[in-house]
Design a protein around this motif. Structure first.
Motif, PDB file in Angstrom:
ATOM      1  N   VAL A  14      -5.156   8.100   7.186  1.00 12.60           N
ATOM      2  CA  VAL A  14      -4.026   8.266   6.293  1.00 12.60           C
ATOM      3  C   VAL A  14      -4.582   8.487   4.899  1.00 12.60           C
ATOM      4  O   VAL A  14      -5.417   7.715   4.431  1.00 12.60           O
ATOM      5  N   ILE A  15      -4.123   9.543   4.251  1.00 11.39           N
ATOM      6  CA  ILE A  15      -4.554   9.850   2.888  1.00 11.39           C
ATOM      7  C   ILE A  15      -3.329   9.821   1.995  1.00 11.39           C
ATOM      8  O   ILE A  15      -2.337  10.505   2.264  1.00 11.39           O
ATOM      9  N   VAL A  16      -3.393   9.018   0.948  1.00  8.85           N
ATOM     10  CA  VAL A  16      -2.301   8.885  -0.010  1.00  8.85           C
ATOM     11  C   VAL A  16      -2.823   9.363  -1.352  1.00  8.85           C
ATOM     12  O   VAL A  16      -3.805   8.821  -1.866  1.00  8.85           O
ATOM     13  N   THR A  17      -2.194  10.392  -1.899  1.00  4.17           N
ATOM     14  CA  THR A  17      -2.584  10.870  -3.220  1.00  4.17           C
ATOM     15  C   THR A  17      -1.400  10.735  -4.171  1.00  4.17           C
ATOM     16  O   THR A  17      -0.263  10.636  -3.754  1.00  4.17           O
ATOM     17  N   SER A  18      -1.711  10.761  -5.428  1.00  5.88           N
ATOM     18  CA  SER A  18      -0.669  10.659  -6.439  1.00  5.88           C
ATOM     19  C   SER A  18       0.036  12.004  -6.590  1.00  5.88           C
ATOM     20  O   SER A  18      -0.606  13.049  -6.585  1.00  5.88           O
ATOM     21  N   LEU A  19       1.346  11.983  -6.736  1.00  2.80           N
ATOM     22  CA  LEU A  19       2.092  13.217  -6.973  1.00  2.80           C
ATOM     23  C   LEU A  19       1.700  13.853  -8.300  1.00  2.80           C
ATOM     24  O   LEU A  19       1.706  15.066  -8.441  1.00  2.80           O
ATOM     25  N   ASP A  20       1.388  13.019  -9.274  1.00  2.90           N
ATOM     26  CA  ASP A  20       1.067  13.505 -10.602  1.00  2.90           C
ATOM     27  C   ASP A  20      -0.382  13.946 -10.752  1.00  2.90           C
ATOM     28  O   ASP A  20      -0.704  14.737 -11.637  1.00  2.90           O
ATOM     29  N   ALA A  22      -3.672  14.699  -8.060  1.00  7.73           N
ATOM     30  CA  ALA A  22      -4.296  14.693  -6.728  1.00  7.73           C
ATOM     31  C   ALA A  22      -5.711  14.128  -6.744  1.00  7.73           C
ATOM     32  O   ALA A  22      -6.277  13.861  -5.693  1.00  7.73           O
ATOM     33  N   ALA A  23      -6.282  13.920  -7.941  1.00  8.57           N
ATOM     34  CA  ALA A  23      -7.615  13.332  -8.058  1.00  8.57           C
ATOM     35  C   ALA A  23      -7.577  11.811  -7.914  1.00  8.57           C
ATOM     36  O   ALA A  23      -8.608  11.153  -7.997  1.00  8.57           O
ATOM     37  N   VAL A  24      -6.392  11.251  -7.685  1.00  9.66           N
ATOM     38  CA  VAL A  24      -6.226   9.809  -7.491  1.00  9.66           C
ATOM     39  C   VAL A  24      -5.701   9.597  -6.077  1.00  9.66           C
ATOM     40  O   VAL A  24      -4.707  10.219  -5.692  1.00  9.66           O
ATOM     41  N   GLY A  25      -6.375   8.733  -5.322  1.00 12.76           N
ATOM     42  CA  GLY A  25      -5.882   8.523  -3.967  1.00 12.76           C
ATOM     43  C   GLY A  25      -6.520   7.376  -3.221  1.00 12.76           C
ATOM     44  O   GLY A  25      -7.419   6.699  -3.722  1.00 12.76           O
ATOM     45  N   VAL A  26      -6.019   7.190  -2.005  1.00 12.11           N
ATOM     46  CA  VAL A  26      -6.478   6.155  -1.084  1.00 12.11           C
ATOM     47  C   VAL A  26      -6.580   6.782   0.292  1.00 12.11           C
ATOM     48  O   VAL A  26      -5.769   7.642   0.655  1.00 12.11           O
ATOM     49  N   SER A  47     -10.527   7.885  -8.038  1.00 15.13           N
ATOM     50  CA  SER A  47      -9.880   8.335  -9.259  1.00 15.13           C
ATOM     51  C   SER A  47     -11.002   8.926 -10.104  1.00 15.13           C
ATOM     52  O   SER A  47     -12.179   8.657  -9.839  1.00 15.13           O
ATOM     53  N   PRO A  48     -10.705   9.736 -11.110  1.00 17.04           N
ATOM     54  CA  PRO A  48     -11.796  10.246 -11.946  1.00 17.04           C
ATOM     55  C   PRO A  48     -12.671   9.092 -12.465  1.00 17.04           C
ATOM     56  O   PRO A  48     -12.176   8.141 -13.062  1.00 17.04           O
ATOM     57  N   GLY A  49     -13.939   9.135 -12.121  1.00 20.40           N
ATOM     58  CA  GLY A  49     -14.885   8.098 -12.525  1.00 20.40           C
ATOM     59  C   GLY A  49     -14.936   6.894 -11.604  1.00 20.40           C
ATOM     60  O   GLY A  49     -15.662   5.944 -11.866  1.00 20.40           O
ATOM     61  N   LEU A  50     -14.183   6.907 -10.499  1.00 23.72           N
ATOM     62  CA  LEU A  50     -14.142   5.766  -9.587  1.00 23.72           C
ATOM     63  C   LEU A  50     -14.233   6.238  -8.145  1.00 23.72           C
ATOM     64  O   LEU A  50     -13.518   7.159  -7.742  1.00 23.72           O
ATOM     65  N   ALA A  51     -15.092   5.606  -7.394  1.00 25.51           N
ATOM     66  CA  ALA A  51     -15.152   5.786  -5.947  1.00 25.51           C
ATOM     67  C   ALA A  51     -15.459   4.416  -5.359  1.00 25.51           C
ATOM     68  O   ALA A  51     -16.511   3.845  -5.637  1.00 25.51           O
ATOM     69  N   ALA A  52     -14.523   3.863  -4.596  1.00 25.63           N
ATOM     70  CA  ALA A  52     -14.694   2.523  -4.028  1.00 25.63           C
ATOM     71  C   ALA A  52     -14.419   2.577  -2.534  1.00 25.63           C
ATOM     72  O   ALA A  52     -13.568   3.334  -2.078  1.00 25.63           O
ATOM     73  N   ARG A  53     -15.126   1.737  -1.791  1.00 20.95           N
ATOM     74  CA  ARG A  53     -14.994   1.743  -0.338  1.00 20.95           C
ATOM     75  C   ARG A  53     -15.213   0.327   0.191  1.00 20.95           C
ATOM     76  O   ARG A  53     -16.161  -0.350  -0.210  1.00 20.95           O
ATOM     77  N   VAL A  54     -14.336  -0.090   1.095  1.00 23.28           N
ATOM     78  CA  VAL A  54     -14.517  -1.339   1.827  1.00 23.28           C
ATOM     79  C   VAL A  54     -14.674  -0.946   3.287  1.00 23.28           C
ATOM     80  O   VAL A  54     -13.775  -0.341   3.872  1.00 23.28           O
ATOM     81  N   ASP A  55     -15.829  -1.245   3.855  1.00 20.09           N
ATOM     82  CA  ASP A  55     -16.159  -0.762   5.188  1.00 20.09           C
ATOM     83  C   ASP A  55     -15.479  -1.491   6.334  1.00 20.09           C
ATOM     84  O   ASP A  55     -15.363  -0.938   7.413  1.00 20.09           O
ATOM     85  N   GLU A  56     -15.056  -2.727   6.133  1.00 21.05           N
ATOM     86  CA  GLU A  56     -14.461  -3.420   7.263  1.00 21.05           C
ATOM     87  C   GLU A  56     -13.247  -4.237   6.831  1.00 21.05           C
ATOM     88  O   GLU A  56     -13.306  -5.449   6.697  1.00 21.05           O
TER      89      GLU A  56
END
Length: 151
Positions: A14-20, A22-26, A47-56
């Motif tokens: 599932v990919i959720v992006t911001s309507l305003d 598209a460079a912001v999402g989950v 998000s611009p300048g952010l990339a975060a990931r939780v593997d489990e």
């Protein structure tokens, strides 16, 4: 805006992006079910300048259900007062929702791996789907992602 990958033989996501913006999402992906009690998956936020990931991230069957939380938000498309929240039992993924006067819902997705360990980190991004149909679509996409038959 949401989209579901996986209808062409790829594992579901599932990919959720911001309507305003598209460079912001989950993204919720890489779902694995190790037993009848839990589903393990990956949660990513960017998000611009952010990339975060939780593997489990772990969704226990006795936990509050993310799809049910999103469905309740969609059902209240005319709005509500205050903030509504949902989180996994372990607290490594949380979602807060605030109804905005524009008819959108500010969904803040917070990743916090190992929340009880000192020196950890937290990352949040906010998407703003429309309160009715887009929230219903997101809830359906999340329900499909967690469904046992989509594995």
């Amino acid at each position: 805006m949401t989209s579901v990958d996986g209808f062409t033989g790829d594992p579901p996501a599932v990919i959720v992006t911001s309507l305003d913006n598209a460079a912001v999402g989950v993204r919720l992906s890489d779902r694995q079910s190790f037993d009848d009690d839990a589903v393990h998956y990956v949660a990513e936020a960017w998000s611009p300048g952010l990339a975060a990931r939780v593997d489990e991230v772990v969704a226990w069957i006795w936990d509050a259900d993310l799809a049910a939380f999103l469905t309740e938000l969609a059902a209240d498309y005319r709005g509500w007062e205050g903030e509504r929240t949902w989180k996994t039992h372990d607290g490594d993924l949380a979602v807060s929702a605030v109804f905005m006067p524009t008819g959108r819902v500010a969904l803040t997705w917070t990743l916090r791996p190992w929340p009880d360990i000192a020196g950890g980190w937290t990352a949040s991004v906010t998407s703003c789907p429309e309160a009715g149909e887009q929230m219903s679509s997101l809830a359906a996409d999340v329900r499909h992602f967690f469904a046992r038959e989509s594995q």
